[in-house]
Design an enzyme around this catalytic site. Structure first.
Site, PDB file in Angstrom:
ATOM      1  N   THR A 149     -59.892 -19.560 -33.517  1.00  0.00           N
ATOM      2  CA  THR A 149     -60.226 -19.749 -32.099  1.00  0.00           C
ATOM      3  C   THR A 149     -59.384 -20.845 -31.439  1.00  0.00           C
ATOM      4  O   THR A 149     -59.152 -21.894 -32.035  1.00  0.00           O
ATOM      5  CB  THR A 149     -61.715 -20.086 -31.954  1.00  0.00           C
ATOM      6  N   THR A 169     -62.227 -15.830 -27.773  1.00  0.00           N
ATOM      7  CA  THR A 169     -62.304 -14.776 -28.779  1.00  0.00           C
ATOM      8  C   THR A 169     -61.227 -13.707 -28.612  1.00  0.00           C
ATOM      9  O   THR A 169     -61.167 -12.768 -29.408  1.00  0.00           O
ATOM     10  CB  THR A 169     -63.688 -14.105 -28.735  1.00  0.00           C
ATOM     11  N   GLU A 226     -68.230 -12.030 -42.866  1.00  0.00           N
ATOM     12  CA  GLU A 226     -68.955 -13.114 -42.195  1.00  0.00           C
ATOM     13  C   GLU A 226     -70.140 -12.574 -41.413  1.00  0.00           C
ATOM     14  O   GLU A 226     -71.246 -13.130 -41.476  1.00  0.00           O
ATOM     15  CB  GLU A 226     -68.013 -13.861 -41.261  1.00  0.00           C
TER      16      GLU A 226
END
Length: 289
Positions: A125, A131, A246
């Site tokens: 990031t 994003t 994740e």
């Protein structure tokens, strides 16, 4: 009454609950009050092998899958812990494992499995792109046998408790690639060495919760050629393999949180008596639970 559950991996859950029982509420409350990091808890998880469940056995791990790793994350939160302090160790290494060279895996994976080295951070990031990763501005320019990195990253978690970091940077300018997702590469970075060289500056970001996160500044940071993971230009595709894991692991943590809250509130509303009866008998209390 406790909710009956029919659960998979009961032996794993029992072992994890036994370990977590050694770290009661008071331990985590003290950590949060100090805005600290649960070093003793993470050390215990590491020594018991729970943070290396997805690392193949030939590199010192258990060789298990994402389902088992999800159980670990779920049970940590279900027992009142905070898996956010260590979940990066579970999914960041998958990028290295899937796309790194055998030499890289032989060098890094055994020490990650043992806990000697922690790979807790993934620097993606940026402050101006958020994003929209394809718009990232951090560059890694090849000069001889080295890459020179310049740019900035933000909201990079757990870096102060990591020896290693996965870095995504653009190696080919955006106007020279066919697709915006092309031309980015990933590198494995020795965090302490990068800071000692003066090429990496880490600025902690103050936030409302006890979650360590940082802003990173790269100023002509030199990385050796063999720090490149996989092929140059394919980093965006590679990084997604870690991010997919994740999402699954964080979802498991949320399930663990849900169980923890339900157990706690069920106990409370059974014991809290108002107007001569437990408040859990009131539908207005029952409905949200």
């Amino acid at each position: 009454m406790p909710i009956e559950r029919h659960e998979r991996f009961p032996e794993m859950r029992d072992a994890l609950r036994d370990l977590c029982s050694r770290f009661p509420d008071e331990y985590f409350l003290k950590i949060d009050e100090q805005r600290g990091y649960p070093e003793a808890f993470i050390k215990a998880l590491t020594e018991a092998g729970w943070l290396s469940v997805m690392i193949p056995q030939e590199y010192g791990g258990s060789g298990l899958g994402l389902a088992e790793a999800s159980v670990v994350m779920e049970e940590i939160n279900r027992c009142g812990g905070n898996a956010g302090a260590c979940h990066g160790q579970m999914y960041n290494m998958s990028t290295l494992l899937r796309h790194g060279s055998e030499q890289q895996k032989q060098l890094y994976m055994p020490k990650i499995a043992s806990g000697e080295w922690r790979l807790q951070s993934m620097a993606v990031t940026e402050p101006t792109t958020g994003t929209d990763t394809t718009k990232l501005k951090t560059t890694a320019v090849k000069k001889g046998d080295r890459y020179v990195v310049n740019g900035q990253k933000v909201w990079i978690s757990r870096l102060q408790h990591s020896e290693l970091m996965i870095l995504l940077a653009r190696t080919t300018p955006a106007d020279r690639v066919k697709k915006p997702s092309e031309g980015m590469s990933i590198f494995i970075v020795d965090v302490k060495q990068a800071q000692a060289s003066g090429g990496l500056t880490v600025k902690p970001i103050a936030n409302m919760v006890n979650h360590e996160t940082n802003e990173l500044f790269f100023d002509d940071l030199e990385l050796p050629e063999d720090s490149l993971i996989g092929e140059e230009g394919k980093g965006f595709k590679y990084i997604l393999t870690g991010l997919n894991a994740e999402r699954t692991l964080i979802a498991a943590e949320c399930i663990g949180d849900g169980y923890w809250f339900i157990d706690r509130v069920s106990k409370y509303v059974s014991e809290r008596v108002v107007f001569g009866r437990p408040i859990g008998q009131n539908q207005g209390v029952q409905f949200p639970i």
